[in-house]
Scaffold this motif. Structure first.
Motif, PDB file in Angstrom:
ATOM      1  N   LEU A  41       4.172   3.294   2.866  1.00 13.43           N
ATOM      2  CA  LEU A  41       4.694   2.622   3.422  1.00 13.43           C
ATOM      3  C   LEU A  41       4.536   1.366   3.729  1.00 13.43           C
ATOM      4  CD1 LEU A  41       7.287   3.442   5.632  1.00 13.43           C
ATOM      5  CD2 LEU A  41       5.440   3.808   7.571  1.00 13.43           C
ATOM      6  N   SER A  42       3.432   0.658   3.805  1.00  6.07           N
ATOM      7  CA  SER A  42       3.113  -0.861   3.976  1.00  6.07           C
ATOM      8  C   SER A  42       4.360  -1.536   3.014  1.00  6.07           C
ATOM      9  CB  SER A  42       1.633  -0.670   4.583  1.00  6.07           C
ATOM     10  OG  SER A  42       1.730  -2.249   4.583  1.00  6.07           O
ATOM     11  N   ARG A  45       7.100  -1.243   2.387  1.00  5.22           N
ATOM     12  CA  ARG A  45       8.355  -2.413   2.480  1.00  5.22           C
ATOM     13  C   ARG A  45       8.513  -4.221   2.051  1.00  5.22           C
ATOM     14  NH1 ARG A  45       6.280  -0.231   8.249  1.00  5.22           N
ATOM     15  NH2 ARG A  45       7.955   0.960   9.104  1.00  5.22           N
ATOM     16  N   LEU A  46       7.001  -3.879   1.733  1.00  2.00           N
ATOM     17  CA  LEU A  46       6.426  -5.806   1.046  1.00  2.00           C
ATOM     18  C   LEU A  46       7.511  -5.129  -0.333  1.00  2.00           C
ATOM     19  CD1 LEU A  46       5.821  -8.214   1.037  1.00  2.00           C
ATOM     20  CD2 LEU A  46       3.265  -6.862   0.338  1.00  2.00           C
ATOM     21  N   CYS A  47       7.406  -4.658  -1.328  1.00  3.42           N
ATOM     22  CA  CYS A  47       8.488  -3.906  -2.657  1.00  3.42           C
ATOM     23  C   CYS A  47       9.802  -4.890  -2.107  1.00  3.42           C
ATOM     24  CB  CYS A  47       8.417  -2.752  -2.964  1.00  3.42           C
ATOM     25  SG  CYS A  47       6.495  -2.522  -3.550  1.00  3.42           S
ATOM     26  N   LEU A  48      10.730  -4.020  -0.598  1.00  6.65           N
ATOM     27  CA  LEU A  48      12.279  -4.206  -0.199  1.00  6.65           C
ATOM     28  C   LEU A  48      11.442  -5.479  -0.027  1.00  6.65           C
ATOM     29  CD1 LEU A  48      12.752  -1.578   1.909  1.00  6.65           C
ATOM     30  CD2 LEU A  48      13.550  -1.447  -0.681  1.00  6.65           C
ATOM     31  N   ALA A  49      11.086  -6.407   0.811  1.00 11.13           N
ATOM     32  CA  ALA A  49      11.414  -8.024   0.863  1.00 11.13           C
ATOM     33  C   ALA A  49      11.247  -8.765   0.005  1.00 11.13           C
ATOM     34  CB  ALA A  49      10.040  -7.980   1.866  1.00 11.13           C
ATOM     35  N   SER A  53      17.154  -5.390  -3.843  1.00 13.57           N
ATOM     36  CA  SER A  53      18.397  -4.360  -4.790  1.00 13.57           C
ATOM     37  C   SER A  53      18.700  -3.300  -5.467  1.00 13.57           C
ATOM     38  CB  SER A  53      18.786  -4.029  -2.920  1.00 13.57           C
ATOM     39  OG  SER A  53      19.810  -4.696  -2.812  1.00 13.57           O
ATOM     40  N   THR A  73       4.387   4.621  -2.278  1.00 11.76           N
ATOM     41  CA  THR A  73       5.423   3.470  -2.078  1.00 11.76           C
ATOM     42  C   THR A  73       6.545   3.701  -3.337  1.00 11.76           C
ATOM     43  OG1 THR A  73       3.189   2.584  -2.189  1.00 11.76           O
ATOM     44  CG2 THR A  73       5.280   1.210  -2.934  1.00 11.76           C
ATOM     45  N   HIS A  80      14.919   5.170  -0.671  1.00 10.39           N
ATOM     46  CA  HIS A  80      15.620   4.494  -0.042  1.00 10.39           C
ATOM     47  C   HIS A  80      16.527   4.122  -0.240  1.00 10.39           C
ATOM     48  CE1 HIS A  80      16.016   1.008   3.202  1.00 10.39           C
ATOM     49  NE2 HIS A  80      16.087   0.215   2.054  1.00 10.39           N
ATOM     50  N   ASP A 211      -2.770  -5.943   5.556  1.00  7.51           N
ATOM     51  CA  ASP A 211      -2.011  -4.275   6.675  1.00  7.51           C
ATOM     52  C   ASP A 211      -3.415  -3.891   7.481  1.00  7.51           C
ATOM     53  OD1 ASP A 211      -1.111  -2.595   7.648  1.00  7.51           O
ATOM     54  OD2 ASP A 211       0.513  -2.344   7.048  1.00  7.51           O
TER      55      ASP A 211
END
Length: 518
Positions: A41-42, A45-49, A53, A73, A80, A211
């Motif tokens: 999950l961590s 989230r970083l990949c999306l940031a 997209s 991941t 998503h 994290d």
């Protein structure tokens, strides 16, 4: 999740063995698969940031738990709506996956993630994720893993490494073999590892994120990562009294600058003055009477100290002595007296080489602590190798071990300079790694500036443990280079850049602030 650099606070660092022990303890208390799900999950989230997209994310997943983190991941990114592809690397050997990684693979397959065995790079990708080895590396990568590392390094898109860039050793920051991933981002999971911040770590990790995965533990750190909090030593002992005067700010004496090497001593003296020492003296070795009128024409505040006065120890032994900068061969003559009488001594450059080359000087240095005399050594790797009687490669192979060995052998504090400078303290048996600085400091004279700055801080704070002052000086020195966009930071300019950073020591108490999150 925290963006580590620049680090505002000090952070605990844990070796591979300590990290595994913390992981085992967490696994024993958490429901099955919880830790891997949190890691995935961590990372998602970083990949999306980090990625667009509209483009794809390619994950290379190895045969261990690091690969399992990558598979979680991938599943979460797929859910998503991201275009995700996974290459399983090293799975063809027939060895069963660890239970958590096996569960992650099954869940990713069930979710419909595009998974294939072997290297199959997509035509375009916004981000590649290295989930090949992580902490699990025990030997040099071979075969398909090596090919995957080379493929990542040739990838046009940014690379995010999970836990560690594959091929990098967690404890030393060196490569396990001949190759390691060059990542633009590294997400360290559960613990921060020393190898991320020293030797080749910074060059391979890019921006470092952390994290803890929500795991609290009481394990003692193996080392400390120094952030701006290291400056609290200066902030808390700094006096704002209007009654302060130059005599209350301490005296420093720089001894060095043999003919042809004057600049090194002058840079150290300028640094001591800029750090805030009340009075700074310069003893240029083998000075003729005609040249003794001024220590530094560009800095008239600096005062000349005649070499013949060294025979009168009471006239200088209470000053902080910065010894060796540009000392050449001439420094050897002065060292027996310096080692016997200087109460606070920063030993640098040619003074270190003299100790390495002259067996009679070693016991004088080693015995200082027993006599209540304090010493900080500031070697670069070659000087450290000469003192330890080994090669520079041996020092760089395990920088933390080399710094600790120097500190133990000579019973003094040590700053082992280099990428991720190491501060070793024999009194606490603790190691620290400096987080600030970059290649802009790889220029002539920057080490002289560090030695002089430390001497100047020590002059002002005589009762502060020298390991804390060494940490503050190291961080301050590196921080001055952090805003350099390109090219070397010339040593004389470095002094002025450091002087401008006095404002950092006036910041609010670091201990009352919480680490920033990303």
């Amino acid at each position: 999740m925290h963006k580590l650099l620049p680090a505002e606070h000090n952070w605990p660092l844990h070796s591979a063995a300590s990290s595994r022990a913390i992981e085992r303890e967490a696994l024993a208390t958490l429901p099955p698969h919880t830790l891997m799900e949190r890691a995935g999950l961590s990372a998602a989230r970083l990949c999306l940031a980090l990625s667009s997209s509209r483009l794809s994310i390619w994950l290379l997943c190895g045969p261990g738990n690091n690969g399992g983190d990558g598979l979680v991941t991938a599943r979460l990114l797929h859910s998503h709506g991201m275009d995700v592809s996974v290459s399983l690397i090293g799975h063809e050997s027939g060895r069963p996956l660890p239970p958590d990684a096996q569960a992650a693979l099954a869940a990713a397959q069930q979710a419909g993630v595009n998974i294939s065995e072997g290297l199959h790079p997509p035509q375009s990708t916004s981000l590649a994720v290295d989930a090949l080895l992580g902490l699990g590396i025990s030997r040099a990568p071979t075969g398909e893993i090596t090919a995957a590392i080379n493929c990542l390094n040739a990838c046009a898109s940014p690379v995010l490494a999970l836990d560690l860039p594959s091929g990098l050793l967690a404890d030393t920051g060196n490569l396990a073999g001949s190759v390691a991933v060059h990542a633009q981002h590294t997400l360290s999971l559960l613990t921060l590892k020393p190898g991320l911040f020293t030797a080749q770590g910074r060059a391979h990790c890019g921006q470092i994120w952390f994290d803890s995965l929500g795991v609290e533990h009481e394990a003692a750190p193996d080392a400390l990562l120094l952030g701006a909090e290291a400056l609290q030593t200066i902030a808390r002992s700094r006096s704002a009294s209007h009654a302060q005067h130059k005599g209350s700010q301490g005296d420093a004496l720089v001894l060095g600058g043999a003919p042809g090497l004057r600049g090194a001593a002058r840079l150290a003296a300028r640094a001591a003055l800029a750090s805030g020492a009340g009075r700074v003296y310069v003893c240029l070795l083998e000075s003729e009477a005609s040249s003794a009128a001024e220590a530094d024409a560009m800095r008239p505040e600096l005062m000349q100290f005649a070499q013949q006065r060294l025979h009168d120890a009471p006239s200088w032994q209470d000053k902080v002595l910065v010894c060796g900068c540009g000392g050449g061969d001439a420094i050897s003559e002065c060292l027996p007296m310096v080692l016997r009488h200087a109460k606070r001594l920063v030993l640098d450059a040619d003074a270190l080489n003299a100790v390495a080359n002259n067996p009679s000087l070693r016991p004088l240095l080693t015995d200082r602590a027993a006599q209540g005399l304090a010493t900080v050594l500031t070697p670069h790797p070659l000087e450290a190798a000469r003192l330890l009687g080994c090669s520079t490669a041996d020092v760089q192979a395990d920088r933390l071990k080399a710094a600790r060995n120097l500190s133990t052998q000579f019973n003094c504090q040590v700053i082992l300079k280099g990428s991720g400078s190491i501060i070793a303290d024999p009194e606490s048996n603790r190691l620290a790694i400096n987080s600030s600085g970059n290649a802009a400091l790889a220029t002539a004279g920057s080490g002289d500036v560090l030695a002089g700055w430390l001497g100047g801080l020590w002059a002002q704070h005589p009762n502060t443990p020298p390991a804390l002052l060494a940490s503050a000086a190291c961080y301050w020195h590196g921080r001055a280079a952090d805003e350099q966009e390109a090219g070397p930071l010339r040593a004389a300019d470095l002094v002025e850049r450091m002087h401008a950073l006095h404002r950092l020591t006036l910041a609010p108490e670091w201990g009352s602030r919480t680490p920033s999150t990303a």
